[in-house]
Enzyme design. Structure first.
Site, PDB file in Angstrom:
ATOM      1  N   SER A  41     -36.214  31.581   2.509  1.00 33.05           N
ATOM      2  CA  SER A  41     -35.893  32.844   1.817  1.00 33.05           C
ATOM      3  C   SER A  41     -35.428  34.012   2.658  1.00 33.05           C
ATOM      4  O   SER A  41     -34.424  34.054   3.422  1.00 33.05           O
ATOM      5  CB  SER A  41     -36.884  32.881   0.802  1.00 33.05           C
ATOM      6  OG  SER A  41     -36.109  33.388  -0.411  1.00 33.05           O
ATOM      7  N   ASP A  81     -31.980  25.468  -7.065  1.00 29.60           N
ATOM      8  CA  ASP A  81     -32.561  26.806  -6.577  1.00 29.60           C
ATOM      9  C   ASP A  81     -32.006  27.941  -7.615  1.00 29.60           C
ATOM     10  O   ASP A  81     -30.793  28.361  -7.443  1.00 29.60           O
ATOM     11  CB  ASP A  81     -32.401  27.126  -5.050  1.00 29.60           C
ATOM     12  CG  ASP A  81     -33.127  28.225  -4.635  1.00 29.60           C
ATOM     13  OD1 ASP A  81     -33.807  29.244  -5.514  1.00 29.60           O
ATOM     14  OD2 ASP A  81     -33.487  28.235  -3.474  1.00 29.60           O
ATOM     15  N   HIS A 123     -36.669  26.196  -5.153  1.00 25.86           N
ATOM     16  CA  HIS A 123     -36.803  27.159  -4.259  1.00 25.86           C
ATOM     17  C   HIS A 123     -37.987  26.497  -3.358  1.00 25.86           C
ATOM     18  O   HIS A 123     -39.115  27.198  -3.456  1.00 25.86           O
ATOM     19  CB  HIS A 123     -36.926  28.756  -4.586  1.00 25.86           C
ATOM     20  CG  HIS A 123     -36.676  29.685  -3.584  1.00 25.86           C
ATOM     21  ND1 HIS A 123     -35.605  29.774  -3.118  1.00 25.86           N
ATOM     22  CD2 HIS A 123     -37.691  30.506  -3.167  1.00 25.86           C
ATOM     23  CE1 HIS A 123     -35.735  30.825  -2.086  1.00 25.86           C
ATOM     24  NE2 HIS A 123     -36.954  31.229  -2.322  1.00 25.86           N
TER      25      HIS A 123
END
Length: 661
Positions: free
Chosen positions: A201, A307, A338
């Site tokens: 991320s 995601d 995610h």
């Protein structure tokens, strides 16, 4: 007493011989082994006796405007033995804003320090696993976080320079200090400069951004669920994805002392990132895709196809840009949301990452660069491989919506709709893509749906799609959503539930060596699945006001016709024989984009003759024609009509990869 290791019966003598051979391999490599090249680094160095130190690297910036160059904190753990042998080693780096505020990994681990401020715990398994194998692990606090100077600027120059300066220091091109404010200099004489960046991320986003600078010494990056353009994190073609901008994230991750001194940077993030969705200089600075031509590092990209935090548009546009530049690359695509691959395919991930770093940082010829480019999860825990991705036989094919036997329930074929054919819907901000998919075969006022006939053969889509919509609005502002749906029963990872496709268990598995303050053992996980009757597998959104320019929206004239092309997120999905492929066009996708600022809510009339979808079919138009020509084989999975699917999307995330993600 004999000892069993991985099913092999070893005596004490054979263990000694094996250990001696492994040690000799390490002593001879990678700095010029004589004879056969090694293929795998071995855990022959002491993790407990490793060097643990902190360095503050000068970034050359003064982000907080205090008249002093900012220094970022760099916590390092490295094996002690190579330096004593006169050998230099490569670095695995994770640069993050989350080491003190939010935590890393499935267990939200933080950095910890002893009473003298020396690092004790390094989050995640990278240090435990790779340090004994001859790597250094470097954990960088981005400017404005934890023990670093400066301010967080959410993917801008300060964020990227936080990590780039460390790579420069590792290669002797930047200054490092033993303390945050002192004058005693320290170098990285133990490093050979070869660096690999990794992270999920926000962390992986920094890896993308640093690679896009072309910095020398960065040999590879492994971005996991990562952003490629910060505009696309906050907006989708002008439509806001969140109810706040980057200033909220900056404030959330900054250290308390940085928050007190960074008001000017915070205000800049407000002023230069207007909620109108217009592109500005701030967003251009945070667009790494435009600089893909500078990337010298290899890229191992990992993303969950469901995601809904860092949506797969980021992956698709980055991957395509890297492909255009001929960058060496590899990809994993999972059914999760995610989620880090350590938490859905642990053993295979650690092994693959090990071989990837061995090849690109140690120079081992282990064949990973000649293996299939893509690993794709077809069903929970069931993976296939692809030599290249998307497959070479993939061709973008135009399909077109048409009217059906009931309003709002149309067809999806290769044939253009008759001139004058229309469908109409009214934006309902209380409905999501899940609601639309459940009502695909019924007339409803909030969407227009278009379906193929039941497929005679499997139909695979691989890559990014586009939907061109011609619509007439009744209001001066309007938002559009376009989603692709697999209509038919399946068992999938439950990406909309807590865990986003995984369940965390109580038992642990161990990956590397441990100390009293830094365990290598992490909670195991398993797939969390759900049975569905339809699956949304790609989606995209836009503000119709950006019809003329993606950079700036403009008011609409009610009753006037507008044409816009909506980019859909990258995916790789097989619609099985017996299922149907569907396209839905609607307004606000609840909890995924914000509704337009309009009263009353917009009604849009689609001109079907001027509306189409360009979809990446493996096998191209011929595959689509073959799949939709019928008849459906008797062995195909029958289509069902119960409106079941995953839960509606949860309220939108605002933290890419933090503990609230």
């Amino acid at each position: 007493m004999p000892i069993r290791v991985r099913g092999t019966r070893l005596t004490y003598r054979s263990l000694v011989v094996a250990a001696s051979a492994a040690l000799m391999t390490v002593l001879l490599s990678p700095a010029g082994a004589q004879g056969a090249s090694p293929r795998e680094s071995r855990p022959v160095y002491s993790y407990g006796n490793a060097v643990r130190e902190s360095v503050w690297v000068d970034t050359g910036l003064d982000g907080d405007g205090n008249g002093k160059s900012d220094r970022v904190a760099v916590d390092i753990v490295r094996p002690r033995e190579p330096a004593a042998q006169g050998r230099k080693i490569p670095v695995i780096m994770d640069a993050s804003p989350y080491y003190s505020c939010c935590g890393r990994g499935n267990e939200s681990q933080l950095k910890t320090y002893d009473s003298q401020g020396n690092p004790v715990q390094f989050p995640l398994h990278y240090d435990n696993y790779f340090v004994p194998r001859g790597y250094a692990f470097v954990a960088v606090d981005l400017a404005g976080t934890n023990r670093s100077d400066g301010c967080v600027d959410v993917g801008g120059r300060s964020d990227i320079q936080s990590a780039k300066a460390v790579i420069d220091w590792l290669n002797g091109r930047a200054r490092g200090y033993t303390t945050r404010t002192g004058t005693e200099r320290t170098g990285a004489g133990w490093s050979n400069g070869r660096t690999g960046m990794i992270g999920k991320s926000y962390d992986g986003t920094i890896a993308n951004g640093v690679a896009a600078t072309g910095v020398d010494g960065l040999r590879t990056i492994v971005p996991i669920g990562s952003i490629s353009s910060w505009y696309d994190y906050y907006f989708a073609q002008g439509a806001p994805l969140y109810d706040s901008g980057p200033e909220w994230l900056s404030d959330y991750v900054e250290s308390p002392e940085a928050r007190a001194r960074c008001a000017a940077v915070q205000q800049k993030l407000v002023d230069e990132a207007p909620r109108t969705g217009d592109r500005t200089k701030l967003w251009n600075e945070r667009d790494y895709v435009k600089d893909a031509r500078k990337v010298k590092a290899s890229v191992f990209a990992v993303h969950g196809m469901q995601d809904l935090n860092v949506r797969t548009k980021h992956l698709g546009q980055w991957w395509d840009a890297l492909a255009d530049q001929g960058v060496e690359r590899k990809i994993w695509l999972s059914q999760t949301g995610h989620v880090d691959p350590f938490d859905y395919r642990r053993a295979e991930w650690v092994d693959t990452l090990h071989r990837w770093f061995d090849h690109y940082l140690l120079g081992y010829d282990n064949g990973i660069d000649r293996e299939p480019m893509a690993d794709i999860e077809r069903h929970p825990d069931q993976w296939s491989t692809e030599k290249v991705w998307p497959p070479r036989t993939t061709e973008v094919t135009t399909v077109r919506p048409g009217t059906g036997t009931a309003p709002g329930v149309g067809t999806l074929t290769r044939r253009p709709a008759r001139p004058g054919a229309t469908e109409t819907f009214t934006d309902d901000p209380k409905q999501s893509e899940t609601d639309w998919a459940a009502d695909l075969e019924r007339t409803t006022g909030a969407k227009a749906g278009f379906l193929t006939a039941p497929l005679a053969h499997d139909l695979r889509l691989a890559g990014s799609s586009k939907v061109t919509v011609t619509a007439t609005p009744t209001t001066a502002t309007a938002h559009l959503s376009a989603v692709l749906v697999d209509v038919g029963p399946d068992t999938i990872r439950d990406y909309a539930a807590s865990g986003e496709g995984i369940t965390t268990l109580t038992d642990r598995t161990c990956w590397g060596a441990s100390t009293a303050g830094d365990s290598s053992c992490f909670k195991a996980t398993e797939a969390r699945t759900t049975t569905v009757d339809r699956t949304v597998f790609s989606r995209g959104w836009a503000d119709l006001g950006t019809y003329a320019s993606a950079d700036k929206g403009r008011p609409l004239t009610p009753g006037k016709r507008y044409t816009i092309t909506v980019d859909l997120a990258a995916s790789d999905h097989v619609v099985p024989a017996g299922h149907r492929l569907a396209l839905i066009v609607a307004g606000t996708d609840k909890d995924l984009i914000d509704p337009p600022d309009s009263t009353p809510t917009p009604t849009l009339t689609l001109d079907l003759a001027r509306t189409s979808a360009k979809l990446p079919f493996v096998g191209g138009a011929a595959a689509f024609v073959r799949a939709t020509a019928g008849p459906v084989p008797a062995t195909a999975t029958p289509r069902v009509s119960r409106p079941e699917g995953v839960a509606p999307p949860r309220p939108a995330h605002r933290i890419p990869g933090g503990s609230r993600s």
